[in-house]
Write a protein that holds these residues in place. Structure first.
Motif, short mmCIF file in Angstrom:
data_model
loop_
_atom_site.label_atom_id
_atom_site.label_comp_id
_atom_site.label_asym_id
_atom_site.label_seq_id
_atom_site.Cartn_x
_atom_site.Cartn_y
_atom_site.Cartn_z
N ALA A 74 0.83 -1.20 0.00
CA ALA A 74 0.00 0.00 0.00
C ALA A 74 0.87 1.26 0.00
O ALA A 74 0.57 2.24 -0.69
N LEU A 75 1.95 1.21 0.76
CA LEU A 75 2.85 2.36 0.78
C LEU A 75 3.52 2.56 -0.58
O LEU A 75 3.60 3.69 -1.08
N LEU A 76 3.99 1.48 -1.19
CA LEU A 76 4.65 1.59 -2.49
C LEU A 76 3.69 2.13 -3.55
O LEU A 76 4.09 2.91 -4.42
N ARG A 77 2.42 1.75 -3.47
CA ARG A 77 1.43 2.30 -4.41
C ARG A 77 1.26 3.80 -4.20
O ARG A 77 1.19 4.57 -5.16
N ARG A 78 1.22 4.20 -2.94
CA ARG A 78 1.09 5.63 -2.64
C ARG A 78 2.29 6.40 -3.15
O ARG A 78 2.14 7.46 -3.78
N LEU A 79 3.48 5.88 -2.89
CA LEU A 79 4.69 6.57 -3.34
C LEU A 79 4.76 6.61 -4.86
O LEU A 79 5.25 7.59 -5.44
N GLY A 80 4.29 5.55 -5.50
CA GLY A 80 4.29 5.52 -6.96
C GLY A 80 3.37 6.57 -7.57
O GLY A 80 3.60 7.01 -8.70
N ARG A 81 2.33 6.96 -6.83
CA ARG A 81 1.39 7.98 -7.33
C ARG A 81 1.89 9.40 -7.07
O ARG A 81 1.33 10.35 -7.62
N ALA A 82 2.91 9.53 -6.22
CA ALA A 82 3.42 10.86 -5.87
C ALA A 82 3.99 11.54 -7.11
O ALA A 82 4.79 10.95 -7.84
N ARG A 83 3.60 12.76 -7.34
CA ARG A 83 4.09 13.52 -8.49
C ARG A 83 5.44 14.12 -8.16
O ARG A 83 5.67 14.59 -7.04
N ARG A 84 6.33 14.10 -9.13
CA ARG A 84 7.69 14.57 -8.93
C ARG A 84 7.70 16.02 -8.43
O ARG A 84 7.05 16.90 -8.98
N MET A 85 8.44 16.26 -7.36
CA MET A 85 8.66 17.56 -6.76
C MET A 85 7.39 18.18 -6.16
O MET A 85 7.36 19.37 -5.85
N GLU A 86 6.34 17.37 -5.98
CA GLU A 86 5.14 17.85 -5.31
C GLU A 86 5.20 17.46 -3.83
O GLU A 86 5.77 16.41 -3.48
N PRO A 87 4.63 18.27 -2.93
CA PRO A 87 4.67 17.94 -1.50
C PRO A 87 3.85 16.71 -1.17
O PRO A 87 2.91 16.36 -1.88
N LEU A 88 4.24 16.05 -0.08
CA LEU A 88 3.48 14.93 0.45
C LEU A 88 2.86 15.34 1.77
O LEU A 88 3.50 16.02 2.58
N PHE A 89 1.61 14.92 1.98
CA PHE A 89 0.87 15.28 3.19
C PHE A 89 0.51 14.02 3.97
O PHE A 89 0.28 12.96 3.39
N GLU A 90 0.47 14.15 5.26
CA GLU A 90 -0.05 13.06 6.10
C GLU A 90 -0.78 13.64 7.29
O GLU A 90 -0.40 14.70 7.81
N GLN A 91 -1.84 12.95 7.71
CA GLN A 91 -2.63 13.40 8.85
C GLN A 91 -2.68 12.29 9.90
O GLN A 91 -3.25 11.23 9.66
N GLN A 92 -2.04 12.55 11.02
CA GLN A 92 -2.08 11.68 12.20
C GLN A 92 -1.55 10.27 11.94
O GLN A 92 -1.88 9.35 12.67
N GLU A 93 -0.72 10.10 10.92
CA GLU A 93 -0.18 8.77 10.64
C GLU A 93 0.99 8.43 11.56
O GLU A 93 1.25 7.26 11.84
N TYR A 94 1.71 9.46 12.01
CA TYR A 94 2.83 9.24 12.93
C TYR A 94 2.47 9.65 14.35
O TYR A 94 2.81 8.94 15.31
#
Length: 244
Positions: A168-188
């Protein structure tokens, strides 16, 4: 103290002569008596701060290590000052991290008593899948490097909102657009939202990130855009410090 000062004058004088200089010239330029200069030069050679070759004196390895350490500290100070400026301008803690030797490394953090950084309650290196910093850094790696990281630090539940497994993580990272920010809410950390901006200089993956309390989540996108603008303006000077 006087001997130390005279030795420092000699070191500074030698540093000004890239092609080396003889003892008599160094004595003359520093205003030292020749016997004093000879004594100090011998001591500095013995300690590794100078080296002598064919009657000329050059900076030694010990002096070069000092110079390298000083330059590194200066770069760290520059990054710390920059992060502090952005922290105050944006009103949020600012983080600088990089992926080095197969590990997540948070290099510098700028926060205030009123805007505290996220507490590292679970090792950042082992929980890259759960925080924006780690996800952003992993998104800049090649597929093999990502899988290698996850083989060493597999996905595990950190909060109820953490991504569930490696695939699931690899799929998410694969969808990340180059040089675009990544967001997370309460995951850590519960009660916290984060964003991370990728910075790639040559083969080095790095990131600038911010965090906000969950009740300020509506500020996250605009604050991230502000950070992107600031980073874009100063990327040239930050690139010099990328390897601190």
């Amino acid at each position: 103290m006087g001997s130390v000062q005279r030795a420092m004058r000699l070191l500074e004088c030698v540093a000004e002569h890239e092609n080396g200089a003889p003892a008599k010239q160094l004595a003359r330029e520093t205003g030292l008596a020749l016997p004093t200069a000879y004594h100090l030069l011998r001591t500095l050679v013995h300690e590794g701060y100078l080296r002598r070759d064919k009657g000329l004196f050059f900076l030694g390895e010990a002096a070069e290590r000092l110079s390298s350490s000083s330059a590194k500290q200066k770069r760290r100070s520059t990054v710390a000052e920059t992060l502090a400026h952005w922290r105050d301008a944006i009103g949020a803690p600012v983080y600088y991290a990089m992926y080095r030797d197969g590990e997540i490394e948070v290099v510098c953090v700028a926060d205030t008593p009123g805007n505290r950084a996220v507490e590292e309650w679970a090792d950042f290196r082992e929980t890259a899948h759960a925080h924006a910093i780690g996800q952003c850094l992993l998104s800049q790696l090649g597929e093999d490097a990502r899988r290698d990281h996850l083989d060493r630090y597999p996905v595990r539940t950190v909060t109820p909102y953490t991504v569930r497994d490696n695939d699931a993580l690899l799929r998410r990272l694969g969808r990340a657009r180059r040089m675009e920010p990544l967001f997370e809410q309460q995951e850590y950390a519960l009660g916290t939202v984060c964003a991370a901006i990728p910075i790639t200089v040559g083969p080095t993956a790095a990131t600038m990130a911010i965090s906000l309390p969950f009740h300020q989540a509506d500020r996250l996108v605009e604050a991230t855009r502000r950070l992107q603008d600031e980073v874009g303006r100063l990327l040239g000077s930050l690139a010099i410090s990328i390897s601190i």
